[in-house]
Design an enzyme around this catalytic site. Structure first.
Site, mmCIF file in Angstrom:
data_model
loop_
_atom_site.group_PDB
_atom_site.id
_atom_site.type_symbol
_atom_site.label_atom_id
_atom_site.label_comp_id
_atom_site.label_asym_id
_atom_site.label_seq_id
_atom_site.Cartn_x
_atom_site.Cartn_y
_atom_site.Cartn_z
ATOM 1 N N ASP A 38 -4.548 -12.816 8.899
ATOM 2 C CA ASP A 38 -4.204 -12.391 7.546
ATOM 3 C C ASP A 38 -5.377 -12.691 6.617
ATOM 4 O OD1 ASP A 38 -1.159 -11.716 6.263
ATOM 5 O OD2 ASP A 38 -2.740 -12.221 4.834
ATOM 6 N N ASN A 100 -0.077 -4.697 12.350
ATOM 7 C CA ASN A 100 0.926 -4.735 11.294
ATOM 8 C C ASN A 100 0.325 -4.711 9.887
ATOM 9 O OD1 ASN A 100 3.729 -5.615 10.140
ATOM 10 N ND2 ASN A 100 2.322 -7.226 9.466
ATOM 11 N N TYR A 171 -0.233 6.680 2.060
ATOM 12 C CA TYR A 171 0.470 5.819 3.016
ATOM 13 C C TYR A 171 1.146 6.647 4.106
ATOM 14 C CZ TYR A 171 4.007 2.377 4.531
ATOM 15 O OH TYR A 171 4.825 1.538 5.250
ATOM 16 N N LYS A 175 0.379 6.468 8.107
ATOM 17 C CA LYS A 175 1.425 6.081 9.054
ATOM 18 C C LYS A 175 1.723 7.194 10.052
ATOM 19 C CE LYS A 175 2.309 1.868 7.780
ATOM 20 N NZ LYS A 175 1.890 0.746 8.664
#
Length: 303
Positions: A38, A100, A171, A175
């Site tokens: 992260d 992710n 987005y 995706k």
């Protein structure tokens, strides 16, 4: 605690908060060794000055698990390479990659700027490809050396990528690209002992809490269908040895509901056996549409 992923080495990107954090804790509880990646970025990708990955690692270690922090940018080629190297150098290998990481910069298309498009495509789409590419290099080398490989990649798509989402053109495009990348990678990496699947999750996270605040509010009592932790059991199973027969699939996950997204399929054709004339095609297209299943509505579209 379970032993479903005992000894498996897992890299999870964007694992400091939300769904990624839930994945990291769930894999650790199933016996995996976890690389918690992260950047600590804000919702829009800007620097936040926090280190949520370290907090997740501390939580895993406090529960008796094994985990290490990685702070590399997954959309940076060298950073993604270092991320995969962190798993190999720290724990001696790599078995699972869970992609992710991501953020939002929502705008209607007529207001969407080039920088907002580029930033979201970069973190989601390139941020999936770059770690996948370096992980694939590692597994291919092992396979060619004659070592057994039983590896997994789990990508993160979205309902926005499967059906579109008003105000999220960047987005949704990213995706959708991730879903297609999943199919390609599954076909290409099978020869090396690698399965590749994707999830399209619905859960309460920083990316959804504003847009869907009312719908995603935690209930006062009973089952919290929007808790991020609901998504992780499927991801853990997909990362386990039990899932080796499943590849090239996209799963929709929400609360206690799991569905297999069917994706694009070839419809019944109209074949003239020769080149069509433009004036002929109106009734042909009407007939094709009448024969097809209705299209799924775009999220947020009116009427």
């Amino acid at each position: 605690m379970s032993d479903l992923c005992a000894g498996r080495i897992v890299v999870i990107t964007g694992a400091g908060r939300g769904i990624g954090r839930a994945h990291a804790l769930a894999f650790a509880a199933a016996g995996a060794k976890v690389v918690v990646n992260d950047l600590g970025a804000g919702l829009d990708g800007s620097a936040s000055g926090t280190d949520p990955a370290a907090e997740v690692v501390a939580e895993i270690r406090a529960a008796g698990g094994e985990a290490v922090v990685n702070g590399d940018d997954v959309a940076d080629w060298a950073g993604a390479q270092r991320l995969i190297a962190t798993a190999v150098e720290t724990f001696g290998g790599l078995d699972v990659l869970v992609n992710n990481a991501g953020f939002l910069r929502d705008r209607m298309l007529v207001s969407l700027g080039e920088d907002e498009w580029d930033a979201v495509i970069r973190v989601h789409l390139k941020g999936h490809f770059a770690p996948l590419r370096h992980a694939a290099d590692y597994w291919r080398a092992r396979s060619k050396a004659g070592d057994p490989v039983d590896a997994r990649i789990v990508n993160t798509s979205s309902g926005a990528g499967l059906q579109g989402s008003v105000g999220q053109g960047n987005y949704a495009a990213a995706k959708a690209g991730i879903a297609a990348l999943t199919l390609n990678a599954a076909a290409e990496l099978a020869r090396y002992g690698v399965t590749v699947n994707a999830i399209a999750p619905s859960a309460r996270t920083r990316m959804t809490e504003v847009a869907f605040a009312e719908m995603m509010a935690a209930p006062a009592t009973g089952f919290d269908a929007m808790a991020p932790e609901n998504v992780s059991p499927l991801v853990v199973w997909l990362g386990s040895a039990q899932s080796r027969q499943v590849t090239g699939r996209v799963f929709e996950v929400e609360g206690g509901r799991i569905a297999l997204a069917e994706g694009w399929r070839h419809g019944a054709p109209a074949d003239k056996g020769a080149r069509w004339l433009p004036d002929e095609l109106g009734p042909v297209v009407d007939r094709l549409i009448d024969q097809a299943r209705p299209a799924e509505p775009v999220y947020g579209a009116s009427g």
